[in-house]
Design a protein around this motif. Structure first.
Motif, PDB file in Angstrom:
ATOM      1  N   TRP A 168     -58.639  -0.692   4.774  1.00 13.48           N
ATOM      2  CA  TRP A 168     -59.843  -0.956   3.713  1.00 13.48           C
ATOM      3  C   TRP A 168     -59.418  -1.930   2.591  1.00 13.48           C
ATOM      4  CZ3 TRP A 168     -64.389   0.910   4.808  1.00 13.48           C
ATOM      5  CH2 TRP A 168     -64.509   1.683   5.430  1.00 13.48           C
ATOM      6  N   CYS A 169     -57.954  -1.831   2.256  1.00 16.15           N
ATOM      7  CA  CYS A 169     -57.539  -2.688   1.039  1.00 16.15           C
ATOM      8  C   CYS A 169     -56.929  -4.034   1.145  1.00 16.15           C
ATOM      9  CB  CYS A 169     -56.650  -1.624   0.224  1.00 16.15           C
ATOM     10  SG  CYS A 169     -57.144  -0.045   0.104  1.00 16.15           S
ATOM     11  N   ALA A 170     -56.365  -4.090   2.437  1.00 16.92           N
ATOM     12  CA  ALA A 170     -55.421  -5.392   2.636  1.00 16.92           C
ATOM     13  C   ALA A 170     -56.196  -6.614   2.640  1.00 16.92           C
ATOM     14  CB  ALA A 170     -54.639  -5.258   3.914  1.00 16.92           C
ATOM     15  N   VAL A 171     -57.752  -6.475   2.866  1.00 15.62           N
ATOM     16  CA  VAL A 171     -58.589  -7.657   2.806  1.00 15.62           C
ATOM     17  C   VAL A 171     -58.371  -8.530   1.385  1.00 15.62           C
ATOM     18  CG1 VAL A 171     -60.900  -8.392   2.794  1.00 15.62           C
ATOM     19  CG2 VAL A 171     -60.146  -6.651   4.398  1.00 15.62           C
ATOM     20  N   CYS A 172     -58.338  -7.739   0.484  1.00 15.92           N
ATOM     21  CA  CYS A 172     -58.270  -8.385  -1.039  1.00 15.92           C
ATOM     22  C   CYS A 172     -56.806  -8.150  -1.570  1.00 15.92           C
ATOM     23  CB  CYS A 172     -59.016  -7.890  -1.856  1.00 15.92           C
ATOM     24  SG  CYS A 172     -60.806  -7.930  -1.473  1.00 15.92           S
ATOM     25  N   HIS A 173     -56.228  -7.052  -1.392  1.00 15.74           N
ATOM     26  CA  HIS A 173     -54.869  -6.475  -2.209  1.00 15.74           C
ATOM     27  C   HIS A 173     -53.725  -6.658  -1.162  1.00 15.74           C
ATOM     28  CE1 HIS A 173     -56.613  -4.238  -5.513  1.00 15.74           C
ATOM     29  NE2 HIS A 173     -57.625  -3.890  -4.520  1.00 15.74           N
ATOM     30  N   ASN A 174     -52.668  -7.334  -1.876  1.00 19.20           N
ATOM     31  CA  ASN A 174     -51.238  -7.302  -1.049  1.00 19.20           C
ATOM     32  C   ASN A 174     -50.736  -5.602  -1.144  1.00 19.20           C
ATOM     33  OD1 ASN A 174     -48.717  -7.409  -0.283  1.00 19.20           O
ATOM     34  ND2 ASN A 174     -48.430  -9.540  -1.056  1.00 19.20           N
ATOM     35  N   ILE A 175     -50.688  -5.187   0.035  1.00 20.15           N
ATOM     36  CA  ILE A 175     -50.282  -3.845  -0.003  1.00 20.15           C
ATOM     37  C   ILE A 175     -48.811  -3.540   0.217  1.00 20.15           C
ATOM     38  CG2 ILE A 175     -52.645  -3.016   0.611  1.00 20.15           C
ATOM     39  CD1 ILE A 175     -51.489  -2.481   3.461  1.00 20.15           C
ATOM     40  N   GLU A 176     -48.299  -4.517   0.588  1.00 16.78           N
ATOM     41  CA  GLU A 176     -46.790  -4.280   0.962  1.00 16.78           C
ATOM     42  C   GLU A 176     -45.848  -3.995  -0.091  1.00 16.78           C
ATOM     43  OE1 GLU A 176     -46.201  -4.795   4.224  1.00 16.78           O
ATOM     44  OE2 GLU A 176     -47.989  -5.328   4.739  1.00 16.78           O
ATOM     45  N   ALA A 177     -44.744  -3.113   0.368  1.00 11.81           N
ATOM     46  CA  ALA A 177     -43.699  -2.793  -0.456  1.00 11.81           C
ATOM     47  C   ALA A 177     -42.976  -4.068  -0.945  1.00 11.81           C
ATOM     48  CB  ALA A 177     -42.938  -1.875   0.039  1.00 11.81           C
ATOM     49  N   GLY A 178     -42.568  -4.175  -2.235  1.00 12.75           N
ATOM     50  CA  GLY A 178     -41.698  -5.252  -2.737  1.00 12.75           C
ATOM     51  C   GLY A 178     -42.590  -6.380  -2.751  1.00 12.75           C
ATOM     52  N   ALA A 179     -43.812  -6.599  -2.459  1.00  9.01           N
ATOM     53  CA  ALA A 179     -44.603  -7.839  -2.780  1.00  9.01           C
ATOM     54  C   ALA A 179     -44.810  -8.213  -4.398  1.00  9.01           C
ATOM     55  CB  ALA A 179     -46.091  -7.474  -2.258  1.00  9.01           C
ATOM     56  N   PRO A 180     -44.878  -9.558  -4.276  1.00  7.28           N
ATOM     57  CA  PRO A 180     -44.870 -10.027  -5.763  1.00  7.28           C
ATOM     58  C   PRO A 180     -46.214  -9.389  -6.510  1.00  7.28           C
ATOM     59  CG  PRO A 180     -45.288 -11.623  -4.300  1.00  7.28           C
ATOM     60  CD  PRO A 180     -44.943 -10.471  -3.494  1.00  7.28           C
ATOM     61  N   PHE A 181     -45.628  -9.033  -7.722  1.00  9.17           N
ATOM     62  CA  PHE A 181     -47.015  -8.565  -8.495  1.00  9.17           C
ATOM     63  C   PHE A 181     -47.760  -9.772  -8.635  1.00  9.17           C
ATOM     64  CE2 PHE A 181     -44.565  -5.256 -11.175  1.00  9.17           C
ATOM     65  CZ  PHE A 181     -44.094  -4.663 -10.068  1.00  9.17           C
ATOM     66  N   LYS A 182     -49.165  -9.598  -8.927  1.00 11.13           N
ATOM     67  CA  LYS A 182     -50.261 -10.181  -9.235  1.00 11.13           C
ATOM     68  C   LYS A 182     -51.395  -9.338  -9.961  1.00 11.13           C
ATOM     69  CE  LYS A 182     -53.093 -10.424  -4.997  1.00 11.13           C
ATOM     70  NZ  LYS A 182     -53.987 -11.428  -4.168  1.00 11.13           N
ATOM     71  N   LEU A 183     -52.327 -10.057 -10.650  1.00  9.09           N
ATOM     72  CA  LEU A 183     -53.139  -9.372 -11.311  1.00  9.09           C
ATOM     73  C   LEU A 183     -54.729  -9.327 -10.706  1.00  9.09           C
ATOM     74  CD1 LEU A 183     -53.704  -7.972 -14.169  1.00  9.09           C
ATOM     75  CD2 LEU A 183     -54.395 -10.499 -15.029  1.00  9.09           C
ATOM     76  N   ARG A 184     -55.085  -9.932 -10.167  1.00  7.94           N
ATOM     77  CA  ARG A 184     -56.495 -10.119  -9.573  1.00  7.94           C
ATOM     78  C   ARG A 184     -56.441 -10.619  -8.254  1.00  7.94           C
ATOM     79  NH1 ARG A 184     -58.956  -8.406 -13.841  1.00  7.94           N
ATOM     80  NH2 ARG A 184     -58.860  -9.932 -15.594  1.00  7.94           N
ATOM     81  N   PRO A 185     -56.801  -9.610  -7.285  1.00  9.96           N
ATOM     82  CA  PRO A 185     -56.455  -8.304  -7.410  1.00  9.96           C
ATOM     83  C   PRO A 185     -55.168  -7.782  -7.456  1.00  9.96           C
ATOM     84  CG  PRO A 185     -57.078  -8.657  -5.152  1.00  9.96           C
ATOM     85  CD  PRO A 185     -57.212 -10.009  -6.018  1.00  9.96           C
ATOM     86  N   PRO A 186     -54.886  -6.754  -8.281  1.00 14.84           N
ATOM     87  CA  PRO A 186     -53.358  -6.366  -8.249  1.00 14.84           C
ATOM     88  C   PRO A 186     -52.649  -5.797  -6.948  1.00 14.84           C
ATOM     89  CG  PRO A 186     -55.001  -4.547  -9.162  1.00 14.84           C
ATOM     90  CD  PRO A 186     -55.713  -5.800  -8.904  1.00 14.84           C
ATOM     91  N   SER A 187     -51.652  -6.219  -6.876  1.00 13.47           N
ATOM     92  CA  SER A 187     -50.804  -5.907  -5.714  1.00 13.47           C
ATOM     93  C   SER A 187     -50.592  -4.476  -5.725  1.00 13.47           C
ATOM     94  CB  SER A 187     -49.400  -6.677  -5.672  1.00 13.47           C
ATOM     95  OG  SER A 187     -48.732  -6.453  -6.581  1.00 13.47           O
ATOM     96  N   PHE A 188     -50.341  -3.739  -4.718  1.00 13.90           N
ATOM     97  CA  PHE A 188     -50.187  -2.167  -4.722  1.00 13.90           C
ATOM     98  C   PHE A 188     -48.822  -1.867  -5.257  1.00 13.90           C
ATOM     99  CE2 PHE A 188     -52.949  -0.137  -1.434  1.00 13.90           C
ATOM    100  CZ  PHE A 188     -54.132  -0.634  -1.832  1.00 13.90           C
TER     101      PHE A 188
END
Length: 102
Positions: free
Chosen positions: A34-54
């Protein structure tokens, strides 16, 4: 409207339900679907604001805020509240909070 009443009931149920045995692996699988289409859901992924990474959500938002965003999606987020059960909401929350860097 009827939809708002249903969402309010779902939110109340999900927010008041005990955090039983939330399943992080199931939460990850749901996030992939459901979420990975827009959000980066990986552990240790770079932070981002829009849409925020998990990973950034896990660090900067408390669990109750994470849950409320899953229950009441913001503008631009797909309306998945009709699909997710309370247990699945808990699983996604558990997956996101598991990414918090400690």
């Amino acid at each position: 409207t009827f939809r708002r009443v249903v969402l309010a009931c779902m939110a109340g149920f999900a927010l008041s339900s005990p955090a039983a045995a939330a399943d992080v692996a199931a939460g990850r699988a749901l996030a992939e679907r459901w979420c990975a289409v827009c959000h980066n859901i990986e552990a240790g992924a770079p932070f981002k604001l829009r849409p925020p990474s998990f990973a950034s959500i896990a660090v900067f938002r408390p669990p109750e805020d994470i849950r409320s965003k899953i229950i009441s999606p913001h503008i631009g987020m797909p309306d998945i509240t009709w699909t997710l059960q309370a247990e699945q909401i808990e699983d996604i929350e558990a997956y996101i909070t598991s990414l918090e860097v400690k």
